[in-house]
Write an enzyme that holds these catalytic residues in place. Sequence first.
Site, PDB file in Angstrom:
ATOM      1  N   GLN A 200      10.397  -1.530   6.143  1.00 25.79           N
ATOM      2  CA  GLN A 200       9.947  -1.853   4.795  1.00 25.79           C
ATOM      3  C   GLN A 200       8.751  -0.989   4.422  1.00 25.79           C
ATOM      4  OE1 GLN A 200      10.238  -6.392   5.923  1.00 25.79           O
ATOM      5  NE2 GLN A 200       9.513  -6.266   3.819  1.00 25.79           N
ATOM      6  N   PHE A 231      12.884  -9.181   5.490  1.00 26.20           N
ATOM      7  CA  PHE A 231      12.251 -10.498   5.329  1.00 26.20           C
ATOM      8  C   PHE A 231      10.799 -10.502   5.778  1.00 26.20           C
ATOM      9  CE2 PHE A 231      16.861 -11.360   5.904  1.00 26.20           C
ATOM     10  CZ  PHE A 231      17.118 -11.809   4.616  1.00 26.20           C
ATOM     11  N   GLU A 235       7.634  -4.918   8.045  1.00 27.36           N
ATOM     12  CA  GLU A 235       6.490  -4.331   7.348  1.00 27.36           C
ATOM     13  C   GLU A 235       5.596  -3.571   8.306  1.00 27.36           C
ATOM     14  OE1 GLU A 235       5.406  -7.731   4.296  1.00 27.36           O
ATOM     15  OE2 GLU A 235       3.890  -6.177   4.425  1.00 27.36           O
ATOM     16  N   ARG A 313      -3.281 -15.657   1.833  1.00 23.60           N
ATOM     17  CA  ARG A 313      -2.246 -16.172   0.930  1.00 23.60           C
ATOM     18  C   ARG A 313      -2.003 -17.666   1.174  1.00 23.60           C
ATOM     19  NH1 ARG A 313       1.555 -14.253  -2.842  1.00 23.60           N
ATOM     20  NH2 ARG A 313       0.581 -12.219  -2.883  1.00 23.60           N
ATOM     21  N   ARG A 345       8.790 -13.600   4.438  1.00 25.72           N
ATOM     22  CA  ARG A 345       9.039 -14.139   3.095  1.00 25.72           C
ATOM     23  C   ARG A 345       8.138 -15.335   2.756  1.00 25.72           C
ATOM     24  NH1 ARG A 345      15.313 -14.663   1.229  1.00 25.72           N
ATOM     25  NH2 ARG A 345      15.018 -14.184  -0.955  1.00 25.72           N
ATOM     26  N   PHE A 347       4.836 -15.052   3.084  1.00 22.08           N
ATOM     27  CA  PHE A 347       3.595 -14.425   3.558  1.00 22.08           C
ATOM     28  C   PHE A 347       2.419 -15.412   3.624  1.00 22.08           C
ATOM     29  CE2 PHE A 347       0.251 -11.090   3.469  1.00 22.08           C
ATOM     30  CZ  PHE A 347       0.808 -10.150   4.313  1.00 22.08           C
ATOM     31  N   THR A 445      -2.717  -9.250  -2.458  1.00 20.53           N
ATOM     32  CA  THR A 445      -4.111  -9.673  -2.607  1.00 20.53           C
ATOM     33  C   THR A 445      -5.066  -8.573  -2.156  1.00 20.53           C
ATOM     34  OG1 THR A 445      -3.967 -10.736  -0.446  1.00 20.53           O
ATOM     35  CG2 THR A 445      -3.579 -12.119  -2.375  1.00 20.53           C
ATOM     36  N   ALA A 514       5.542  -8.478  -0.816  1.00 18.21           N
ATOM     37  CA  ALA A 514       4.855  -9.298  -1.812  1.00 18.21           C
ATOM     38  C   ALA A 514       5.720  -9.486  -3.054  1.00 18.21           C
ATOM     39  CB  ALA A 514       3.489  -8.688  -2.158  1.00 18.21           C
ATOM     40  N   GLU A 725      10.399 -13.684  -2.913  1.00 16.89           N
ATOM     41  CA  GLU A 725       9.880 -14.709  -2.011  1.00 16.89           C
ATOM     42  C   GLU A 725       9.842 -16.136  -2.588  1.00 16.89           C
ATOM     43  OE1 GLU A 725       6.443 -11.996  -1.554  1.00 16.89           O
ATOM     44  OE2 GLU A 725       6.380 -12.800   0.475  1.00 16.89           O
TER      45      GLU A 725
HETATM   46  N1  MTE Z   1      16.539 -10.361   0.328  1.00 20.75           N
HETATM   47  C1  MTE Z   1      17.368  -9.814   1.242  1.00 20.75           C
HETATM   48  N2  MTE Z   1      18.684  -9.826   1.014  1.00 20.75           N
HETATM   49  N3  MTE Z   1      16.891  -9.259   2.396  1.00 20.75           N
HETATM   50  C2  MTE Z   1      15.547  -9.237   2.673  1.00 20.75           C
HETATM   51  O1  MTE Z   1      15.136  -8.735   3.720  1.00 20.75           O
HETATM   52  N4  MTE Z   1      13.259  -9.850   1.903  1.00 20.75           N
HETATM   53  C3  MTE Z   1      12.469 -10.751   1.058  1.00 20.75           C
HETATM   54  C4  MTE Z   1      12.970 -10.720  -0.380  1.00 20.75           C
HETATM   55  N5  MTE Z   1      14.387 -10.892  -0.417  1.00 20.75           N
HETATM   56  C5  MTE Z   1      14.647  -9.821   1.727  1.00 20.75           C
HETATM   57  C6  MTE Z   1      15.211 -10.365   0.535  1.00 20.75           C
HETATM   58  C7  MTE Z   1      11.050 -10.436   1.062  1.00 20.75           C
HETATM   59  S1  MTE Z   1      10.102 -10.982   2.333  1.00 20.75           S
HETATM   60  C8  MTE Z   1      10.456  -9.735   0.047  1.00 20.75           C
HETATM   61  S2  MTE Z   1       8.795  -9.457   0.007  1.00 20.75           S
HETATM   62  C9  MTE Z   1      11.243  -9.192  -1.066  1.00 20.75           C
HETATM   63  O2  MTE Z   1      12.646  -9.461  -0.930  1.00 20.75           O
HETATM   64  C10 MTE Z   1      10.998  -7.679  -1.122  1.00 20.75           C
HETATM   65  O3  MTE Z   1      11.742  -7.034  -2.079  1.00 20.75           O
HETATM   66  P1  MTE Z   1      11.358  -6.989  -3.637  1.00 20.75           P
HETATM   67  O4  MTE Z   1       9.885  -6.844  -3.745  1.00 20.75           O
HETATM   68  O5  MTE Z   1      12.098  -5.802  -4.115  1.00 20.75           O
HETATM   69  O6  MTE Z   1      11.850  -8.282  -4.209  1.00 20.75           O
HETATM   70  C1  QUE Z   2       1.003 -10.144   0.165  1.00 20.15           C
HETATM   71  C2  QUE Z   2       1.647  -9.293   0.985  1.00 20.15           C
HETATM   72  C3  QUE Z   2       0.917  -8.331   1.725  1.00 20.15           C
HETATM   73  C4  QUE Z   2      -0.473  -8.284   1.603  1.00 20.15           C
HETATM   74  C5  QUE Z   2      -1.098  -9.171   0.747  1.00 20.15           C
HETATM   75  C6  QUE Z   2      -0.362 -10.102   0.051  1.00 20.15           C
HETATM   76  C7  QUE Z   2       1.549  -7.400   2.596  1.00 20.15           C
HETATM   77  C8  QUE Z   2       0.740  -6.446   3.258  1.00 20.15           C
HETATM   78  C9  QUE Z   2      -0.647  -6.435   3.087  1.00 20.15           C
HETATM   79  C10 QUE Z   2      -1.560  -5.483   3.652  1.00 20.15           C
HETATM   80  C11 QUE Z   2      -2.932  -5.686   3.590  1.00 20.15           C
HETATM   81  C12 QUE Z   2      -3.825  -4.762   4.068  1.00 20.15           C
HETATM   82  C13 QUE Z   2      -3.380  -3.575   4.626  1.00 20.15           C
HETATM   83  C14 QUE Z   2      -2.009  -3.347   4.704  1.00 20.15           C
HETATM   84  C15 QUE Z   2      -1.107  -4.296   4.222  1.00 20.15           C
HETATM   85  O1  QUE Z   2      -1.195  -7.374   2.277  1.00 20.15           O
HETATM   86  O2  QUE Z   2       2.774  -7.428   2.735  1.00 20.15           O
HETATM   87  O3  QUE Z   2      -1.576  -2.199   5.217  1.00 20.15           O
HETATM   88  O4  QUE Z   2      -4.256  -2.640   5.088  1.00 20.15           O
HETATM   89  O5  QUE Z   2       1.361  -5.553   4.046  1.00 20.15           O
HETATM   90  O6  QUE Z   2      -0.959 -10.961  -0.788  1.00 20.15           O
HETATM   91  O7  QUE Z   2       2.990  -9.352   1.108  1.00 20.15           O
HETATM   92 MO1  MOS Z   3       7.844  -9.886   2.167  1.00 19.59          MO
HETATM   93  S1  MOS Z   3       7.077 -11.219   3.519  1.00 19.59           S
HETATM   94  O1  MOS Z   3       6.236  -9.662   1.463  1.00 19.59           O
HETATM   95  O2  MOS Z   3       8.102  -8.554   3.143  1.00 19.59           O
END
Ligand code: MTE
Ligand code: QUE
Ligand code: MOS
Length: 790
Positions: A200, A231, A235, A313, A345, A347, A445, A514, A725
Amino acid sequence: MPSVGKAIPHESAVGHVTGTAPYLDDLPRYAGELVVGFAGAPFAAGRITKIDTEAARQIPGVVCVLTAADQPSAGATHFGPIFHDEPLLVSDAVSYLGQPVVVIATENEDALRLALSAVVIEGEPTKPVLTIDDAIAHDRYLGPVRHIRRGDTEAALKRAPHVLEGTFFCNGQEQFYLESQATLAVPEDDGNLRLISSTQNPTESQAVVAEVLGLPYHKVVCECPRMGGGFGGKETQGAIPAAMAGWVALLAQRPARVIYGKTLDMQITGKRHATKAWYRAGYDDDGGLLALDVTFVSNGGAFADLSTSVMERTMLHADNAYFVPDISITGKIARTNLPPNTAFRGFGGPQGIVLIETILQDIAQQTKLDAFDVRRRNVYGHDTRNVTPYGQIVRDHVLPELFDALETRCDYRPRMRQVEAFNAENRTHLKGLAMTAVKFGISFTTRFLNQGNALVNVYTDGSVQVSTGGTEMGQGLNTKIKQLVADAFGIDAASVRVMSTSTEKNHNTSPTAASAGTDLNGHAALHACEQIKERMAGFAAEQFADESRGLTKSPDDVRFENGVVYDRRAPDRRLPFANFCDAARRARVDLGARGFYATPGVDFNRETGRGNPFFYYTAGVAAAEITIDRFTGDLVVDRADVLMDVGQMINPGVDLGQLYGGFIQGVGWCTTEELKYGDDGSLLSPSPTTYKVPNATDTPRVFHVNTFPNPRHKVNVRWSKAVGEPPLMLGIAPFLAARHAMSFVNPDVLPPLQLPATNEAVLMAVTAMWQRDRPNAETAEEQRRGAAVQ
Ligand code: MTE
Ligand code: QUE
Ligand code: MOS
């Protein structure tokens, strides 16, 4: 012909269904390609005293055997997304079971298996710290303690007519993507490296690999064609396999691939943070929530990873959809001997939301009020009671409207009477009905991550390629980007192709996370389109101008619609888009652009716990009805109704898929998925046979999923909202319906039910409540106190 708003099929739908969409392991093998794996620490805590790789080296087909001592001297020894606290290979102090110690590259799978079993790793194990309570007892934490506060919570708790006090534990969760962590590294000339990775976060993989190998970033390119699910689990956690593949490829000058097996992936990668909350909630006779004091402690695992952002979060979602006048939220992260926990998902949001939803359910039971009425009473308002604990105003929302609409649509009141009647009669089963909400803040954030860039190429036949930093994991990002770009040029979606994500086209990107993938990358793609269209409009204006008809040169009147470019004032002055593009190139008009977007206005100060961390909120409500078998604990979701404000959908098919899937994934977290660990820190549930993810038969028997219009929402790309999410947090509804069902067993006892409410946990809780007022009450009370399965 506009395609935004239409449910065109997911761009890989056919590939997914027929199995022709290639994943990392499907990519053809290169000649001379190496298979890479690693030997891990045989204990979760303690010191390694001996690493003997001699026997492994003798096995035919073994090409490299690498330990920490072999790491490039120019490279970094530690990595991590926020704090660089995680070693690539451990040589001394072990932090978790299976932590990588020796990397082995071989000609084939068999040689790898033999070599891994021939490695000898010995040491002096100590007792691992695995639970939140144990870490607290040992004063082991990661990162600083954080606070978000408003008002005088202590005074408000003193004044409150009633105070509910307790602890609440929720378990972790395995991401269970179908494609495991994987990277293929290919050496290129001049010491360059190309990574193809299921990630991701291609920029993070590029950076970690470059830093560990001591290379400048520009020598490493990371590509991600697609993922078989992420999911959140991809990341940061792709960094280890990417670094191993990259290291071997550079050293051996041969392509090298790392593919985790499912069991290994479940055993050594991070998951959702188990979180425990200590709380006191003050409320009045009408169910009004007056004050909340809560301390969250999450199980961060051995290294920081994203734990500080995840906890942030959790804290920012402790209010969820409800206004709490006086509130004090504290967050800490326990350092344990488990693999570093990471994004999943939601977070951290689910852990905050499930607490306040449970508290409201319990307040309803205590006050003998209806739980819907209690929630409705506390929901955020429009002009008053609309400020979050961190000071952001909840604007342009439809939270009260969502509650009221679902109450009617799902026949809440009559069904509640039916549930009561059923429970009064039935001796073997219990029914419960509960409604919950979600208000999920959209934006990272961490402010700097709220940016995206895109590259758009328009070809002379009128077809278009678009590349963004966003990655496709099944969520439909590419399909939505395709629709946005097609509409920008007024062409058919089939004329737009979304290209494989790569750091050489889009650099310095944020993870696709996010839920902001479409927001950030869609805006950036449109920004690129706007620049190209501006140049095109200038050229078109020259072509369309006609003095004889009084048509002056007017770029502002040029329109791109239905596959043609025309002058608004004289629609007969037109050219098919393809011909127009060809003519534009011949006239030396630049038909490509790079776009950029930065989310406006977001800012949060984590030191003071105040600010506007979110661009907007995605919100929704759900109602769930469940039946519990009192004698087996079996829990069936009879009906679920989901209603969400997701703005104006770019693709209703894709978005509804997210709502269905997200909800079910949340139900899994709450009711069936249980991570069990042995005393040695080993995961006892490392496969689908022991770890129960929802399947088709777990779908609610009646399942209504709908969207709700929000005419007040006037921000974000095409007035859409992020959907990825938020629906997961509505999966909490069946859990609260189970608590509601149990309240019929003994209305004077709050259900001793935490997450996950597995059949076993449900049975224990029902039994404990039933025994409460009976002769062996002491045992039941002990059971209630001790029910906290950590
Ligand atoms: N949907 C599918 N099919 N597969 C995935 O891995 N990840 C979820 C969500 N929906 C996911 C999913 C998560 S954790 C996030 S943050 C968002 O998709 C990321 O994609 P978007 O920002 O394009 O919605
Ligand atoms: C939601 C998220 C993420 C987040 C903050 C949110 C996330 C993420 C990071 C993050 C923060 C600091 C870093 C970095 C990543 O923050 O997915 O590389 O230096 O990776 O509110 O989903
Ligand atoms: Mo989704 S937990 O922000 O990859």
